[in-house]
Scaffold this motif. Sequence first.
Motif, PDB file in Angstrom:
ATOM      1  N   PHE A 336     -64.841 -31.458 150.053  1.00 44.21           N
ATOM      2  CA  PHE A 336     -63.692 -32.049 149.342  1.00 44.21           C
ATOM      3  C   PHE A 336     -63.264 -33.358 150.013  1.00 44.21           C
ATOM      4  O   PHE A 336     -62.096 -33.553 150.360  1.00 44.21           O
ATOM      5  N   VAL A 337     -64.211 -34.265 150.215  1.00 43.13           N
ATOM      6  CA  VAL A 337     -63.946 -35.458 151.018  1.00 43.13           C
ATOM      7  C   VAL A 337     -63.010 -36.436 150.307  1.00 43.13           C
ATOM      8  O   VAL A 337     -62.240 -37.151 150.961  1.00 43.13           O
ATOM      9  N   HIS A 338     -63.057 -36.511 148.989  1.00 39.42           N
ATOM     10  CA  HIS A 338     -62.155 -37.413 148.273  1.00 39.42           C
ATOM     11  C   HIS A 338     -60.763 -36.799 148.148  1.00 39.42           C
ATOM     12  O   HIS A 338     -59.746 -37.488 148.295  1.00 39.42           O
ATOM     13  N   GLU A 339     -60.725 -35.496 147.892  1.00 43.42           N
ATOM     14  CA  GLU A 339     -59.438 -34.819 147.783  1.00 43.42           C
ATOM     15  C   GLU A 339     -58.654 -34.906 149.092  1.00 43.42           C
ATOM     16  O   GLU A 339     -57.454 -35.185 149.095  1.00 43.42           O
ATOM     17  N   ILE A 340     -59.351 -34.676 150.204  1.00 45.99           N
ATOM     18  CA  ILE A 340     -58.638 -34.695 151.481  1.00 45.99           C
ATOM     19  C   ILE A 340     -58.168 -36.103 151.822  1.00 45.99           C
ATOM     20  O   ILE A 340     -57.103 -36.294 152.418  1.00 45.99           O
ATOM     21  N   GLY A 341     -58.929 -37.112 151.410  1.00 44.60           N
ATOM     22  CA  GLY A 341     -58.492 -38.484 151.632  1.00 44.60           C
ATOM     23  C   GLY A 341     -57.213 -38.809 150.897  1.00 44.60           C
ATOM     24  O   GLY A 341     -56.335 -39.514 151.415  1.00 44.60           O
ATOM     25  N   ALA A 342     -57.089 -38.275 149.670  1.00 45.32           N
ATOM     26  CA  ALA A 342     -55.867 -38.520 148.899  1.00 45.32           C
ATOM     27  C   ALA A 342     -54.649 -37.910 149.569  1.00 45.32           C
ATOM     28  O   ALA A 342     -53.535 -38.445 149.465  1.00 45.32           O
ATOM     29  N   LEU A 343     -54.820 -36.786 150.279  1.00 42.46           N
ATOM     30  CA  LEU A 343     -53.687 -36.133 150.936  1.00 42.46           C
ATOM     31  C   LEU A 343     -53.119 -36.953 152.091  1.00 42.46           C
ATOM     32  O   LEU A 343     -52.013 -36.685 152.558  1.00 42.46           O
ATOM     33  N   LEU A 344     -53.861 -37.952 152.543  1.00 42.53           N
ATOM     34  CA  LEU A 344     -53.374 -38.766 153.659  1.00 42.53           C
ATOM     35  C   LEU A 344     -52.203 -39.644 153.272  1.00 42.53           C
ATOM     36  O   LEU A 344     -51.560 -40.234 154.151  1.00 42.53           O
ATOM     37  N   GLN A 345     -51.887 -39.731 151.998  1.00 45.75           N
ATOM     38  CA  GLN A 345     -50.681 -40.471 151.611  1.00 45.75           C
ATOM     39  C   GLN A 345     -49.417 -39.733 152.039  1.00 45.75           C
ATOM     40  O   GLN A 345     -48.341 -40.338 152.128  1.00 45.75           O
ATOM     41  N   LYS A 346     -49.539 -38.436 152.302  1.00 50.01           N
ATOM     42  CA  LYS A 346     -48.391 -37.694 152.828  1.00 50.01           C
ATOM     43  C   LYS A 346     -48.092 -38.206 154.236  1.00 50.01           C
ATOM     44  O   LYS A 346     -49.009 -38.356 155.057  1.00 50.01           O
ATOM     45  N   PRO A 347     -46.848 -38.478 154.562  1.00 54.65           N
ATOM     46  CA  PRO A 347     -46.544 -39.126 155.850  1.00 54.65           C
ATOM     47  C   PRO A 347     -46.875 -38.292 157.075  1.00 54.65           C
ATOM     48  O   PRO A 347     -47.004 -38.846 158.172  1.00 54.65           O
ATOM     49  N   ASN A 348     -47.027 -36.979 156.905  1.00 55.92           N
ATOM     50  CA  ASN A 348     -47.248 -36.106 158.057  1.00 55.92           C
ATOM     51  C   ASN A 348     -48.636 -35.468 158.055  1.00 55.92           C
ATOM     52  O   ASN A 348     -48.839 -34.415 158.660  1.00 55.92           O
ATOM     53  N   VAL A 349     -49.616 -36.085 157.392  1.00 60.88           N
ATOM     54  CA  VAL A 349     -50.959 -35.516 157.286  1.00 60.88           C
ATOM     55  C   VAL A 349     -51.977 -36.475 157.885  1.00 60.88           C
ATOM     56  O   VAL A 349     -51.982 -37.670 157.596  1.00 60.88           O
ATOM     57  N   TYR A 350     -52.861 -35.907 158.723  1.00 57.78           N
ATOM     58  CA  TYR A 350     -53.948 -36.628 159.369  1.00 57.78           C
ATOM     59  C   TYR A 350     -55.239 -35.848 159.136  1.00 57.78           C
ATOM     60  O   TYR A 350     -55.208 -34.680 158.737  1.00 57.78           O
ATOM     61  N   LEU A 351     -56.378 -36.475 159.417  1.00 55.77           N
ATOM     62  CA  LEU A 351     -57.633 -35.725 159.384  1.00 55.77           C
ATOM     63  C   LEU A 351     -58.533 -36.180 160.515  1.00 55.77           C
ATOM     64  O   LEU A 351     -58.409 -37.297 161.020  1.00 55.77           O
ATOM     65  N   ASP A 352     -59.451 -35.291 160.926  1.00 55.91           N
ATOM     66  CA  ASP A 352     -60.403 -35.688 161.959  1.00 55.91           C
ATOM     67  C   ASP A 352     -61.837 -35.516 161.467  1.00 55.91           C
ATOM     68  O   ASP A 352     -62.086 -34.996 160.378  1.00 55.91           O
ATOM     69  N   LEU A 353     -62.771 -35.983 162.295  1.00 56.64           N
ATOM     70  CA  LEU A 353     -64.180 -36.063 161.917  1.00 56.64           C
ATOM     71  C   LEU A 353     -65.019 -34.957 162.542  1.00 56.64           C
ATOM     72  O   LEU A 353     -66.248 -34.997 162.467  1.00 56.64           O
ATOM     73  N   SER A 354     -64.377 -33.965 163.152  1.00 53.18           N
ATOM     74  CA  SER A 354     -65.123 -32.909 163.829  1.00 53.18           C
ATOM     75  C   SER A 354     -65.965 -32.100 162.848  1.00 53.18           C
ATOM     76  O   SER A 354     -65.642 -31.984 161.671  1.00 53.18           O
ATOM     77  N   GLN A 355     -67.044 -31.551 163.355  1.00 51.86           N
ATOM     78  CA  GLN A 355     -68.042 -30.771 162.631  1.00 51.86           C
ATOM     79  C   GLN A 355     -68.839 -31.620 161.646  1.00 51.86           C
ATOM     80  O   GLN A 355     -70.059 -31.553 161.615  1.00 51.86           O
ATOM     81  N   GLN A 356     -68.156 -32.445 160.820  1.00 47.98           N
ATOM     82  CA  GLN A 356     -68.902 -33.395 159.995  1.00 47.98           C
ATOM     83  C   GLN A 356     -69.811 -34.253 160.856  1.00 47.98           C
ATOM     84  O   GLN A 356     -70.909 -34.623 160.442  1.00 47.98           O
ATOM     85  N   SER A 357     -69.345 -34.587 162.040  1.00 50.29           N
ATOM     86  CA  SER A 357     -70.107 -35.447 162.928  1.00 50.29           C
ATOM     87  C   SER A 357     -71.390 -34.781 163.412  1.00 50.29           C
ATOM     88  O   SER A 357     -72.260 -35.452 163.980  1.00 50.29           O
ATOM     89  N   LEU A 358     -71.532 -33.488 163.196  1.00 54.04           N
ATOM     90  CA  LEU A 358     -72.776 -32.780 163.482  1.00 54.04           C
ATOM     91  C   LEU A 358     -73.536 -32.438 162.206  1.00 54.04           C
ATOM     92  O   LEU A 358     -74.761 -32.542 162.146  1.00 54.04           O
ATOM     93  N   MET A 359     -72.812 -32.027 161.166  1.00 54.74           N
ATOM     94  CA  MET A 359     -73.444 -31.585 159.926  1.00 54.74           C
ATOM     95  C   MET A 359     -74.004 -32.726 159.090  1.00 54.74           C
ATOM     96  O   MET A 359     -75.036 -32.579 158.434  1.00 54.74           O
TER      97      MET A 359
END
Length: 446
Positions: A336-359
């Motif tokens: 859900f890479v596009h969906e999770i990107g859209a959630l970053l408009q929330k002021p208190n939401v961040y994301l990290d690159l863990s596991q993707q960086s291996l998979m």
Amino acid sequence: MSRSRRTLLAILTLFLAASSHAFTQPSNPSIDPTIAAQIASIPAIDNHAHPMLSPPAYATDRNFDALPVDSMEPYTDPAGMRPNLPALHDAWQAIFNFNGQPPLDSAGQAQLEAAREKIRQQQAANYSTYILDKTNIATMLANRVSMGTGVQPPRFRWVPYVDALLFPLDNSALADATPDRKQFFPLEDKLRAQYLQQAGLKALPPTLDAYLKQLVTPILEQQKANGAVAEKFEIAYLRSFGFDDVPQAEAAHIYATLLHTPHPNEAQYKRLQDFLFRYIATECGRLNLPVHLHTTAGGGGYFSIAGDNPLLLEPLFNDPRLRKTNFVLLHGGWPFVHEIGALLQKPNVYLDLSQQSLMIPPRTMSAWLREWLELYPEKILYATDAYPYSPSMGWEEAAYIANRNIRQSLGIALTGMLHDNEISPTRAAELAHMVLHKNAESLYKF
């Protein structure tokens, strides 16, 4: 000189350049050399990993995860995490001076383990820090049940687990849902019993109010006092997202009624869990502890990918009572890479690159990393998910390979943005520092 000879010379030059970087950061014609050099120079803050303890505690360490995934039924591993991955050679060479070629046979595996053990004995209590130095990681957030030998501040910062506090009732019916959960829920029950002991309790309190005041809040406060910088939920392995806003009176009735009831009603029990999740998230906000959530297709053949859709979390992020709580969505939400990107408009939401960086290979991951950088660059965090995955890929190799993949992905993304005149060279350098270091530094106030 003929065109064919010039072409051959160019190919030979590229080959020699690539060979000279065989055990460092590989050259990549898709990355601007200046950007590559800037990215390589920045010590990273790793938002999410599972480092193991240094010797002698290394040999018996099982606190690297509340729910270890190394004993689940066989499932299909991503290609990037299989024992024939070519990048393993580079990691073995760089960290352990071992020149084996994957996949290893039994004799090769024994040689690798001997090379590992030699470095462990040489480094002793400094071993875990040695791994950070080899991977250009300044600080690693250690997602562990407890800290220990060699895994201590300031290079390692603690992120403990709180899922056990969500499931205070009889969990045998939940455990029967899948073979994976059959293993996981007894581990959560064991951890909750440990938390009871830490809170000075011999049994679960009889009322929800007492449960919150005597166990939940004291454990969070203890963990904060003992150095925790965030709290981790592995709840995606235990149930689906989607947390209703349940009144405390209703939750209190469910708790008191079903506390000692075998196989409690599933729908009612979910309502209690929903209340407890919001309560814990609110307390984390009060204590300035960001909430970490697993959000990607997880390990195991029974993991509920549909239930892990990050859009199910949106009501939490829209709750005004939780706006003081920062949420970090781990692993970038794939698929859900596009969906999770859209959630970053929330002021208190961040994301990290863990596991993707291996998979996910760098070129593939760079596409949505670029999308996120073009939208919300201050919300993206470097992370490896270094973990003892297999005999061929320990947390050490995982850290090395993930670090290299992230830096390549970031280089490809920033170079593309630079070539398309979206950013200046100065801005490219700034974005690199943000992803690798500054964003986490700001979030955790290091």
